[in-house]
Design an enzyme around this catalytic site. Structure first.
Site, mmCIF file in Angstrom:
data_model
loop_
_atom_site.group_PDB
_atom_site.id
_atom_site.type_symbol
_atom_site.label_atom_id
_atom_site.label_comp_id
_atom_site.label_asym_id
_atom_site.label_seq_id
_atom_site.Cartn_x
_atom_site.Cartn_y
_atom_site.Cartn_z
ATOM 1 N N GLU A 129 0.856 -1.184 0.000
ATOM 2 C CA GLU A 129 0.000 0.000 0.000
ATOM 3 C C GLU A 129 0.893 1.236 0.000
ATOM 4 O O GLU A 129 1.800 1.363 0.832
ATOM 5 C CB GLU A 129 -0.911 -0.028 1.245
ATOM 6 C CG GLU A 129 -1.836 1.170 1.305
ATOM 7 C CD GLU A 129 -3.134 0.881 2.050
ATOM 8 O OE1 GLU A 129 -3.476 -0.297 2.259
ATOM 9 O OE2 GLU A 129 -3.805 1.857 2.421
ATOM 10 N N ARG A 130 0.638 2.121 -0.973
ATOM 11 C CA ARG A 130 1.443 3.346 -1.108
ATOM 12 C C ARG A 130 2.933 3.030 -1.280
ATOM 13 O O ARG A 130 3.792 3.789 -0.805
ATOM 14 C CB ARG A 130 1.243 4.297 0.082
ATOM 15 C CG ARG A 130 -0.195 4.512 0.492
ATOM 16 C CD ARG A 130 -1.041 5.046 -0.618
ATOM 17 N NE ARG A 130 -2.436 5.218 -0.211
ATOM 18 C CZ ARG A 130 -3.397 5.581 -1.044
ATOM 19 N NH1 ARG A 130 -3.147 5.799 -2.316
ATOM 20 N NH2 ARG A 130 -4.626 5.723 -0.615
ATOM 21 N N ASN A 172 -3.218 -1.681 7.709
ATOM 22 C CA ASN A 172 -4.539 -2.234 7.376
ATOM 23 C C ASN A 172 -4.325 -3.749 7.331
ATOM 24 O O ASN A 172 -4.080 -4.331 6.280
ATOM 25 C CB ASN A 172 -5.014 -1.730 6.016
ATOM 26 C CG ASN A 172 -5.203 -0.218 6.027
ATOM 27 O OD1 ASN A 172 -5.778 0.342 6.954
ATOM 28 N ND2 ASN A 172 -4.698 0.449 5.002
ATOM 29 N N LYS A 249 -4.278 -0.382 14.052
ATOM 30 C CA LYS A 249 -5.127 0.688 13.507
ATOM 31 C C LYS A 249 -6.558 0.228 13.747
ATOM 32 O O LYS A 249 -7.001 -0.749 13.146
ATOM 33 C CB LYS A 249 -4.847 0.851 12.018
ATOM 34 C CG LYS A 249 -5.810 1.781 11.265
ATOM 35 C CD LYS A 249 -5.365 1.935 9.798
ATOM 36 C CE LYS A 249 -6.329 2.778 8.979
ATOM 37 N NZ LYS A 249 -5.884 2.935 7.565
ATOM 38 N N GLU A 253 -10.837 4.419 9.095
ATOM 39 C CA GLU A 253 -10.958 4.072 7.675
ATOM 40 C C GLU A 253 -11.501 2.653 7.473
ATOM 41 O O GLU A 253 -10.974 1.874 6.685
ATOM 42 C CB GLU A 253 -9.611 4.242 6.967
ATOM 43 C CG GLU A 253 -9.111 5.679 6.997
ATOM 44 C CD GLU A 253 -7.858 5.929 6.170
ATOM 45 O OE1 GLU A 253 -7.061 5.005 6.007
ATOM 46 O OE2 GLU A 253 -7.697 7.072 5.708
ATOM 47 N N ARG A 286 -2.682 3.342 17.062
ATOM 48 C CA ARG A 286 -2.802 4.495 16.184
ATOM 49 C C ARG A 286 -3.781 5.561 16.693
ATOM 50 O O ARG A 286 -4.884 5.224 17.124
ATOM 51 C CB ARG A 286 -3.370 4.030 14.845
ATOM 52 C CG ARG A 286 -2.391 3.515 13.778
ATOM 53 C CD ARG A 286 -1.470 4.533 13.432
ATOM 54 N NE ARG A 286 -0.926 4.697 12.120
ATOM 55 C CZ ARG A 286 -1.491 4.641 10.941
ATOM 56 N NH1 ARG A 286 -2.734 4.318 10.785
ATOM 57 N NH2 ARG A 286 -0.820 4.905 9.859
ATOM 58 N N ARG A 297 -11.621 17.392 10.008
ATOM 59 C CA ARG A 297 -10.844 16.178 10.238
ATOM 60 C C ARG A 297 -9.609 16.432 11.110
ATOM 61 O O ARG A 297 -9.197 15.574 11.891
ATOM 62 C CB ARG A 297 -10.428 15.620 8.870
ATOM 63 C CG ARG A 297 -9.471 14.480 8.944
ATOM 64 C CD ARG A 297 -9.290 13.885 7.556
ATOM 65 N NE ARG A 297 -8.153 12.980 7.525
ATOM 66 C CZ ARG A 297 -7.719 12.377 6.439
ATOM 67 N NH1 ARG A 297 -8.334 12.568 5.287
ATOM 68 N NH2 ARG A 297 -6.683 11.563 6.480
ATOM 69 N N LYS A 321 0.524 10.545 13.780
ATOM 70 C CA LYS A 321 1.167 11.055 12.563
ATOM 71 C C LYS A 321 1.731 12.446 12.814
ATOM 72 O O LYS A 321 1.192 13.190 13.644
ATOM 73 C CB LYS A 321 0.175 11.092 11.400
ATOM 74 C CG LYS A 321 -0.204 9.711 10.888
ATOM 75 C CD LYS A 321 -1.028 9.759 9.602
ATOM 76 C CE LYS A 321 -1.354 8.343 9.155
ATOM 77 N NZ LYS A 321 -2.080 8.286 7.863
ATOM 78 N N ASP A 326 -2.804 14.174 7.292
ATOM 79 C CA ASP A 326 -2.313 12.932 6.701
ATOM 80 C C ASP A 326 -1.080 13.104 5.833
ATOM 81 O O ASP A 326 -1.188 13.101 4.615
ATOM 82 C CB ASP A 326 -3.440 12.292 5.863
ATOM 83 C CG ASP A 326 -3.131 10.862 5.487
ATOM 84 O OD1 ASP A 326 -2.135 10.326 5.986
ATOM 85 O OD2 ASP A 326 -3.899 10.282 4.702
ATOM 86 N N GLU A 354 3.932 9.161 -0.515
ATOM 87 C CA GLU A 354 2.546 9.086 -0.983
ATOM 88 C C GLU A 354 2.048 10.430 -1.510
ATOM 89 O O GLU A 354 1.393 10.492 -2.542
ATOM 90 C CB GLU A 354 1.633 8.610 0.168
ATOM 91 C CG GLU A 354 0.165 8.647 -0.193
ATOM 92 C CD GLU A 354 -0.742 8.153 0.933
ATOM 93 O OE1 GLU A 354 -0.236 7.721 1.983
ATOM 94 O OE2 GLU A 354 -1.974 8.200 0.747
ATOM 95 N N TRP A 511 -12.906 13.259 1.947
ATOM 96 C CA TRP A 511 -11.939 12.657 1.029
ATOM 97 C C TRP A 511 -11.871 13.447 -0.277
ATOM 98 O O TRP A 511 -11.312 12.983 -1.260
ATOM 99 C CB TRP A 511 -12.309 11.187 0.746
ATOM 100 C CG TRP A 511 -11.975 10.269 1.892
ATOM 101 C CD1 TRP A 511 -11.278 10.584 3.019
ATOM 102 C CD2 TRP A 511 -12.301 8.867 2.024
ATOM 103 N NE1 TRP A 511 -11.153 9.488 3.843
ATOM 104 C CE2 TRP A 511 -11.770 8.419 3.266
ATOM 105 C CE3 TRP A 511 -12.991 7.958 1.223
ATOM 106 C CZ2 TRP A 511 -11.912 7.106 3.713
ATOM 107 C CZ3 TRP A 511 -13.124 6.647 1.664
ATOM 108 C CH2 TRP A 511 -12.592 6.226 2.905
#
Ligand code: BDP
Length: 660
Positions: A129-130, A172, A249, A253, A286, A297, A321, A326, A354, A511
């Site tokens: 992912e990414r 994830n 996590k 999401e 997380r 957000r 983070k 993000d 990313e 988003w």
């Protein structure tokens, strides 16, 4: 004068190239695999006076660190732990390769963070992912029987910059990672990594007891669920005695979590922590949580975690983070840092780009990492930097004697590409993360300098201009993507190109880019002050007032905290609209300069790496132009003002861009 072209290099050796063979005597009395590795490394590449390696428990205060003491006839590397000897050996080699003076050495190093972690977002099917550097390094289908030589090379590269922990799988998390079949594969990796001082952690799916254990739920207050985690932890530690713990996590999401059962993050984290505690493991939980219902957000992690402060078990660390949204090209630091006074906190950076041009754009991230680590939270006195809040210097739990470990994490940018990271210069971000996790007080310049000399050439005609390019590259990226505090105006699916108009029918508003830039005829920017979402008040004084005032807010965060009219006057007298235009243009011009810098240093770089970086810079220049045109032409539909006539005109049509 004729000179032979430099031999082609594929970048696979990273910063550990050591072009000349070693010729010195290296002795080590202690028999330990890590010390033996140190001996081998120095025997292969050290060309100085004889070296003696030794473990010296009296130096316990140095933790994972080491002492290097040397004169004209011998150097001694001593450390309280075997891995410290290895770190010391890499330090010695770095001195040699970067041309630092090595006579009359006296160096003592102690890492500022206990755990210096790479987070891999690698899936069990080999995708990442990414990830922008090929497929996962972990060949799950071949493990545990077949061990790719890359596993050891990976461990070695990490050890050479002090990274000592790895979370192998995507946050994830697929439940399958906790099956016995996969745990045996994980054990095989842990065995390869151990001599290099690297401990293995796993991301876990909160609903694992349901998926794997056949339980009816994963409710943290259900004793059967707690018992399942306890048994699973026992199984893991029987295979991997130095296993680090879990990364979770939850309720983010779409991931399951304790809130599915009406419980809190603390209930969930503590239940899993209790399973790990008897074995010395930790939970990294997380704080990356947000829901579409909220109007901002950026404020949600704080709102959700602050009420839980003090409720987490001693072996839980909340992983936050760097910024409140993000991993954007620029964000202010997350206001959670320093705010939870009775909870251990750690920072998470993203090394994989990313939101910074993937592995196509040359963006050196040390300045981004340092901007956050050096940021003053003001949670106590002036100087309460994010680094000090997270490394244990200021953390209240450490004072209370609970002594949890301190930690720092970065989302890895590695894959199975020959050069590991896709872009040759992206290797510098892996390197920089490790160096800053060891010592956040190092300067971005020093790290770039070391990396360039070891990875390419120590010739001043090469190092000076290329280092300058690296040092300005992050600001350049901010300029051509989202200057003045703009954020998250990316194309939805890939987060690579611009899509400020981005709106997809039925999509969660948080988003979509308009949620973040709020551009209209009246102006642009997100009002997080008293007249808006109010989340600027999550910062400690004086930052709340400083960021909260349009006149006092640092201009790099202006549109993060304020919605301002197009004719708002900037500090230099320009209107906001003109300032935005000049910033975008400066970003484009700067990439064009990078191309010139690189072409001029051609003679110092082997043809293969030269051409690769050259072609990436061309693409970056094309992309920067696209960012500028897309954003300015789109925002112009609201500002209604001309793009200042002294900057280059757009080369794209807005209508054709809107098709993206
Ligand atoms: C976002 C990524 C998404 C990750 C998420 C996370 O777009 O792929 O799963 O962060 O960190 O940046 O959990």
């Amino acid at each position: 004068m004729f000179s032979f072209p430099l031999a082609a290099e594929d970048g696979g050796r990273l910063w550990l190239r050591f072009p000349e063979a070693g010729n010195a005597t290296v002795v080590a009395k202690d028999k330990h695999p890590s010390v033996e590795l140190a001996r081998r490394e120095l025997a292969a590449a050290w060309r100085g006076v004889p070296v003696e390696l030794r473990i010296d428990r009296k130096l316990a205060g140095l933790k994972d660190g080491y002492r290097i003491a040397g004169g004209s006839d011998r150097v001694t590397v001593s450390a309280p732990k075997a891995v410290g000897v290895l770190y010391g050996a890499y330090h010695l080699l770095r001195i040699q390769e970067t041309g630092e003076r090595s006579a009359d050495l006296y160096i003592e190093e102690t890492p500022r963070f206990d755990l210096r972690i790479l987070n891999h977002w690698d899936n069990l099917d080999g995708s990442i992912e990414r990830g922008y550097a090929g497929r996962s390094l972990w060949r799950w289908d071949e493990l545990p029987g077949v061990l790719s030589p890359r596993y050891e090379q990976y461990a070695r590269a990490n050890a050479s910059v002090g990274i000592n922990a790895t979370v192998l799988n995507n946050v994830n998390a697929a439940p399958g990672i906790l099956t016995t079949e996969y745990l045996l594969k994980v054990k095989a990796l842990a065995d390869v990594f151990r001599p290099y001082g690297i401990r293995v952690f796993l991301s876990v799916n909160f609903a694992s007891p349901r998926h794997l254990g056949g339980l009816a739920d994963a409710d943290p207050l259900n004793p059967a669920v707690a018992a399942w985690w306890k048994a699973k932890a026992k199984e893991i530690y029987a295979l991997i005695p130095d296993f680090g713990g879990f990364f979770v996590k939850a309720n983010s999401e779409g991931q399951s979590g304790p809130q599915d059962y009406g419980r809190t993050h603390a209930d969930g984290a503590n239940m899993i922590a209790a399973a790990l505690a008897p074995h010395g493991g930790i939970v990294m939980w997380r704080a990356f949580v947000y829901a579409p219902e909220s109007d901002d957000r950026a404020g949600q992690a704080y709102d959700e975690f602050m009420p839980l402060d003090g409720q987490f078990a001693d072996n839980v660390i909340i992983q936050i983070k760097n910024g409140p949204v993000d991993f954007q090209p620029r964000e202010p630091f997350s206001p959670l840092f320093g705010a939870m006074r009775h909870t251990a906190e750690m920072i998470e950076f993203q090394i994989t780009q990313e939101y910074l041009g993937h592995s196509h754009h040359l963006v050196y991230l040390a300045p981004l990492f340092k901007e956050t680590l050096d940021a003053d939270t003001y949670c106590e006195d002036e100087g309460s930097t994010v680094a000090k809040v997270t490394d244990g210097t200021l953390r209240p739990m450490a004072r209370a004697g609970k002594n949890p470990v301190s930690a720092i994490a970065g989302v890895a940018n590695t894959g199975d590409d020959v050069n590991w990271t896709g872009h040759h210069f992206a290797q510098s971000n892996w390197y920089a993360f490790g160096r800053l996790a060891w010592d956040p007080s190092l300067s971005s310049e020093q790290i770039a300098d070391e990396w360039l000399r070891m990875t390419f050439s120590g010739d001043e005609d090469f190092v000076a201009p290329v280092k300058d390019m690296m040092l300005t590259s992050r600001e350049t990226c901010v300029d051509y993507m989202m200057p003045l505090g703009l954020h998250h105006i990316f194309y939805f699916h890939h987060h690579y190109g611009p899509q400020p108009w981005g709106f997809v029918e039925g999509m969660r508003p948080d988003w979509t880019p308009p949620y973040y830039h709020k551009a209209g005829p009246d102006g642009v920017g997100f009002d997080r002050g008293a007249t808006g979402s109010g989340t600027v008040s999550q910062y400690f004084p004086p930052l709340d007032a400083l960021y909260g005032g349009a006149q006092t807010c640092p201009e790099e965060y202006l549109l993060w905290f304020h919605h301002l009219p197009w004719d708002f006057r900037m500090k230099d007298g320009l209107t906001l609209w003109d300032a935005l235009c000049y910033r975008y243009d400066a970003g484009v011009q700067s990439v064009r300069e990078f191309q010139k810098v690189w072409d001029r240093v051609e003679e110092h770089v082997d043809a293969r790496r030269f051409a690769h970086v050259q072609s990436k810079l061309k693409l970056q220049a094309v992309n920067a132009q696209l960012w500028k045109d897309a954003c300015l032409l789109y925002f112009q539909t609201f500002s209604g003002q001309p793009i200042p006539y002294d900057i280059e005109r757009p080369v794209h049509e807005l209508d054709s861009l809107l098709q993206y």
